[in-house]
Design an enzyme around this catalytic site. Structure first.
Site, PDB file in Angstrom:
ATOM      1  CE  LYS A   1      -4.518   2.127  -0.784  1.00  9.81           C
ATOM      2  NZ  LYS A   1      -3.946   0.860  -0.291  1.00  9.81           N
TER       3      LYS A   1
ATOM      4  CE  LYS B   1      -1.565   3.895   2.760  1.00  7.45           C
ATOM      5  NZ  LYS B   1      -1.379   2.847   3.785  1.00  7.45           N
TER       6      LYS B   1
ATOM      7  CB  SER C   1      -4.382   1.893   3.878  1.00  8.71           C
ATOM      8  OG  SER C   1      -3.621   1.350   2.824  1.00  8.71           O
TER       9      SER C   1
ATOM     10  CB  SER D   1      -0.954   0.011   1.200  1.00 11.66           C
ATOM     11  OG  SER D   1      -2.100  -0.761   0.912  1.00 11.66           O
TER      12      SER D   1
END
Length: 387
Positions: A65, A228, A122, A62
């Protein structure tokens, strides 16, 4: 006996002298010993403070992102979308698995709400919904992501989706992720989202949804305000974190840690190292004018050349800043149209003849092409001006 004792002491001291540098190097390499790769950089200069296999291509999960958020923030900056603009969820976006905010087909949320879902929770479904809003489809948005990768000069990254869900030929590296984080942080307002530990969506409804940041360091490490996390069974535990203390912002990236606990501990160790060893000396703030550029055939004759990011010089603690040479080079013969944010110059800072900072200067505003009538009046004014 005295001679023997003297020889033992000499050997001991010699051993210490030989082993000390090695011990120092080992201490540094142990910052992320249990991760597959890692990197630590200072945000303003991009200087690398620690590196472990930082160009190894690995699944980013993730952390993908980060690029998704870069393109969202750019679209907001370019006024292609607004924070209060409604974004509709397609069936495809609603079908995303993994981390999500459980959007339903046809459900609408504002850009700001979707961004909170992505940055804090997320959310895969919100990521795809935003991609479709900006580019028309996830496929087109992925093309934009890979173009941005190329524009940033990154060599170790290729994206296949906007979420980081497992897919063949979807990879990045610690170095590339750090540079993407550096780019995202140009949009300083992003930390209002990534630095929030908990929030709510669908408030005042019976479907109120509690968001808790997947990055626990936001709560437990002073100064951390992003960015993140990432996890899949293939990627293991990943994190791109940023923290600011005493005016210095650093970025730490870890790929492939065996657990959340280890991941957070190693990132914390890197941040501790940076703040204990280094200090930044601010030179310019983001948005500071460093010159005026003339524009031909535009509805305005000149524009300011602004810094695109905050500019600092990094030193070890206790070192002095000396022998700095700053130079600004502005583009000549600029013609309209020009967009706000277009590169119109470059700032270079050298120390002892070595380039330590190089940053683009950007247009302060949009400049449209002037109408023929305006150009005629401008030319006529030149001829009738009193000498």
């Amino acid at each position: 006996m005295k001679k023997g004792l003297s020889m033992i002491i000499s050997i001991f001291l010699l051993t210490m002298l030989i082993s000390s540098p090695v011990f120092a190097a080992e201490t540094k390499t142990e910052l992320a010993s249990d991760s597959k790769s890692a990197i630590l950089i200072e945000r303003d200069t991009g200087e690398i403070l620690y590196d472990k296999n930082s160009h190894e291509k690995l699944p980013p999960a993730s952390m993908t992102k980060i690029m998704t958020m870069i393109l969202i923030m750019e679209a907001i900056e370019q006024k292609k979308i607004a924070l209060n603009e409604k974004v509709r969820t397609s069936e495809y976006a609603a079908s995303m698995g993994g981390s999500q905010i459980f959007l339903e087909p046809g459900e609408e949320m504002t850009t700001e709400e979707m961004l909170r879902g992505i940055a804090i929770g997320s959310a895969n479904d919100a990521s795809v919904a935003m991609a479709e809003k900006i580019a028309g489809s996830e496929e087109e948005f992925v093309k934009m992501m890979n173009k941005k990768v190329s524009d940033l000069g990154l060599k170790d990254t290729k994206f296949q989706n906007v979420t980081g869900l497992p897919e063949n030929d979807h990879y990045s590296s610690a170095y590339d992720m750090a540079i993407m984080a550096k780019e995202l942080l140009r949009h300083e307002e992003i930390t209002k989202f990534t630095g929030t530990y908990e929030s709510y969506l669908r408030e005042n409804t019976d479907k109120k949804f509690w968001l808790v940041n997947t990055n626990k360091l936001v709560k437990f490490y002073p100064g951390v305000d992003g960015l993140k996390t990432g996890f899949t069974s293939e990627a293991k535990f990943c994190l791109t974190a940023t923290a600011k203390k005493n005016g210095m912002r650093v970025i730490a990236v870890v790929f492939g840690a065996p657990s959340t606990k280890v991941r957070n501990a190693q990132v914390s160790k890197m941040l501790d190292y940076a703040f204990a060893q280094y200090v930044t000396h601010p030179l310019y703030k983001k948005g500071q004018s460093l010159g005026i550029v003339k524009v031909s055939k535009g509805d305005t004759k000149q524009i300011n050349a602004l810094t695109n990011e905050s500019i600092s010089v990094l030193t070890k603690k206790g070192e002095k800043i000396e022998h700095l040479k700053k130079s600004v080079k502005l583009k000549e013969n600029l013609k309209a149209p020009i967009k706000k944010g277009d590169e119109i110059g470059k700032l270079t800072v050298k120390k002892d003849g070595k380039v330590i900072v190089e940053s683009k200067l950007v247009s302060s505003q949009d400049v449209k092409q002037a109408s023929w009538w305006k150009l005629f009046k401008r030319s006529f004014g030149m001829f009738t001006k009193t000498k």
